[in-house]
Design a protein around this motif. Structure first.
Motif, PDB file in Angstrom:
ATOM      1  N   UNK A   4      -1.645  29.911  -8.504  1.00 21.35           N
ATOM      2  CA  UNK A   4      -1.413  29.952  -9.949  1.00 21.35           C
ATOM      3  C   UNK A   4      -0.401  31.030 -10.296  1.00 21.35           C
ATOM      4  N   UNK A   5       0.639  30.658 -11.032  1.00 19.45           N
ATOM      5  CA  UNK A   5       1.721  31.572 -11.377  1.00 19.45           C
ATOM      6  C   UNK A   5       1.470  32.314 -12.685  1.00 19.45           C
ATOM      7  N   UNK A   6       0.626  31.776 -13.540  1.00 21.59           N
ATOM      8  CA  UNK A   6       0.415  32.350 -14.870  1.00 21.59           C
ATOM      9  C   UNK A   6      -1.092  32.426 -15.121  1.00 21.59           C
ATOM     10  N   UNK A  26      -2.695  17.331  -7.173  1.00 19.91           N
ATOM     11  CA  UNK A  26      -3.384  18.521  -7.641  1.00 19.91           C
ATOM     12  C   UNK A  26      -2.422  19.667  -7.870  1.00 19.91           C
ATOM     13  N   UNK A  27      -2.858  20.632  -8.680  1.00 22.45           N
ATOM     14  CA  UNK A  27      -2.052  21.829  -8.902  1.00 22.45           C
ATOM     15  C   UNK A  27      -1.816  22.589  -7.611  1.00 22.45           C
ATOM     16  N   UNK A  28      -2.811  22.598  -6.738  1.00 20.07           N
ATOM     17  CA  UNK A  28      -2.684  23.293  -5.468  1.00 20.07           C
ATOM     18  C   UNK A  28      -3.647  22.670  -4.462  1.00 20.07           C
ATOM     19  N   UNK A  29      -3.396  22.828  -3.153  1.00 16.74           N
ATOM     20  CA  UNK A  29      -4.291  22.260  -2.141  1.00 16.74           C
ATOM     21  C   UNK A  29      -5.712  22.787  -2.283  1.00 16.74           C
ATOM     22  N   UNK A  55       1.118  19.386  -6.011  1.00 22.37           N
ATOM     23  CA  UNK A  55       1.179  18.875  -4.649  1.00 22.37           C
ATOM     24  C   UNK A  55       0.396  17.566  -4.564  1.00 22.37           C
ATOM     25  N   UNK A  56       0.530  16.895  -3.439  1.00 19.72           N
ATOM     26  CA  UNK A  56      -0.204  15.652  -3.235  1.00 19.72           C
ATOM     27  C   UNK A  56      -0.543  15.486  -1.763  1.00 19.72           C
ATOM     28  N   UNK A  57      -1.567  14.661  -1.521  1.00 23.38           N
ATOM     29  CA  UNK A  57      -1.962  14.340  -0.154  1.00 23.38           C
ATOM     30  C   UNK A  57      -2.624  12.975  -0.132  1.00 23.38           C
ATOM     31  N   UNK A  58      -2.296  12.180   0.864  1.00 24.63           N
ATOM     32  CA  UNK A  58      -3.011  10.924   1.049  1.00 24.63           C
ATOM     33  C   UNK A  58      -4.309  11.194   1.800  1.00 24.63           C
ATOM     34  N   UNK A  59      -5.314  10.380   1.501  1.00 23.39           N
ATOM     35  CA  UNK A  59      -6.586  10.372   2.212  1.00 23.39           C
ATOM     36  C   UNK A  59      -6.846   8.915   2.585  1.00 23.39           C
ATOM     37  N   UNK A  60      -7.776   8.612   3.464  1.00 21.65           N
ATOM     38  CA  UNK A  60      -7.998   7.209   3.836  1.00 21.65           C
ATOM     39  C   UNK A  60      -8.216   6.313   2.618  1.00 21.65           C
TER      40      UNK A  60
END
Length: 254
Positions: free
Chosen positions: A35-37, A213-216, A202-207
């Motif tokens: 988070x930057x702010x 999401x804002x962050x992992x 960011x983003x991530x594939x799952x099965x």
């Protein structure tokens, strides 16, 4: 200012998405890593999800921090969904702390969240607000910048804009009159649209699915950062990212 997350794919419990991951939204409410702010997100939270066979999402929102709501912990443990949008809030000074200001905002099949702030609120958006039908203004859920941004997005959706185009158009329109951080997140239960405009995404594939999401929420592989000034469209089988159009410049079709 906030942290948010959206998911579409096979049914997962709310706990699997929000509280079980080591760095999920539950943890991000007091210890975000990117988070930057702001430093904590304790000014409210909300979760929207879709029940099987019902296109209109349910919502659970509170004005207090997510960690203080023991009832939600039980709800999250036993509730599963194929699509979820959730957020934890760090309120901008001077804006209402009420539950009505907590994302997600909703209309019909849509859920919406805004991570950021508009500079010069509310005067800076007077021109854009004047473009909305009075009925849209009268039904704002809260007197905060996020609620007005949602009204502007919803007006574009009602006019027939695809979700990503509606988000990009509103981000560009706002930037034409003022500054701010305009990370939007939007779902209709089958796809996700989002902007990275001043904060992390960011983003991530799952099965069988995808998380934006804002962050992992963990340190596992497969997370991808979205470049700033980008708009993302994601389904359970495809992710597309393109630049947000610059106000006043003609865009070349891709």
């Amino acid at each position: 200012m906030c942290r948010h997350l959206a998911y579409v794919g096979p049914p997962l419990s709310l706990a699997d998405l929000l509280s079980s991951p080591a760095h999920g939204l539950f943890t991000q409410s007091w210890a975000p890593r990117r988070q930057r702010h702001g430093t904590v997100n304790a000014d409210g939270f909300g979760v929207g999800w879709y029940a099987e066979g019902d296109p209109v999402p349910a919502r659970y929102r509170r004005a207090g921090p997510i960690w203080a709501d023991r009832s939600f912990a039980d709800v999250a443990r036993v509730t599963s969904s194929r699509a979820v949008l959730a957020a934890v809030r760090s309120a901008t000074s001077g804006m209402t702390p009420e539950e009505s200001a907590a994302a997600p905002y909703a209309h019909g099949p849509w859920l919406f969240s805004h991570n950021g702030r508009v500079e010069g609120w509310p005067d800076a958006l007077e021109i854009l607000a004047a473009s909305l039908p009075p009925a849209r203004l009268l039904t704002l859920e809260a007197q905060v910048d996020s609620a007005l941004l949602w009204a502007l997005v919803l007006e574009r959706l009602t006019a027939g804009d695809p979700a990503a185009d509606a988000l990009a158009r509103v981000a560009a329109d706002v930037r034409s009159v003022t500054g701010g951080r305009l990370n939007f997140l939007l779902t209709n239960g089958t796809s996700i649209a989002a902007t990275a405009a001043g904060d992390t995404l960011c983003w991530r594939t799952v099965p069988g699915g995808v998380i934006v999401a804002s962050e992992p929420f963990d340190d596992g592989p497969g997370w991808h950062d979205v470049p700033d000034n980008s708009v993302l469209t994601a389904t359970n089988s495809h992710v597309d990212i393109r630049p947000i159009p610059v106000p006043g410049k003609e865009q070349t079709p891709s």
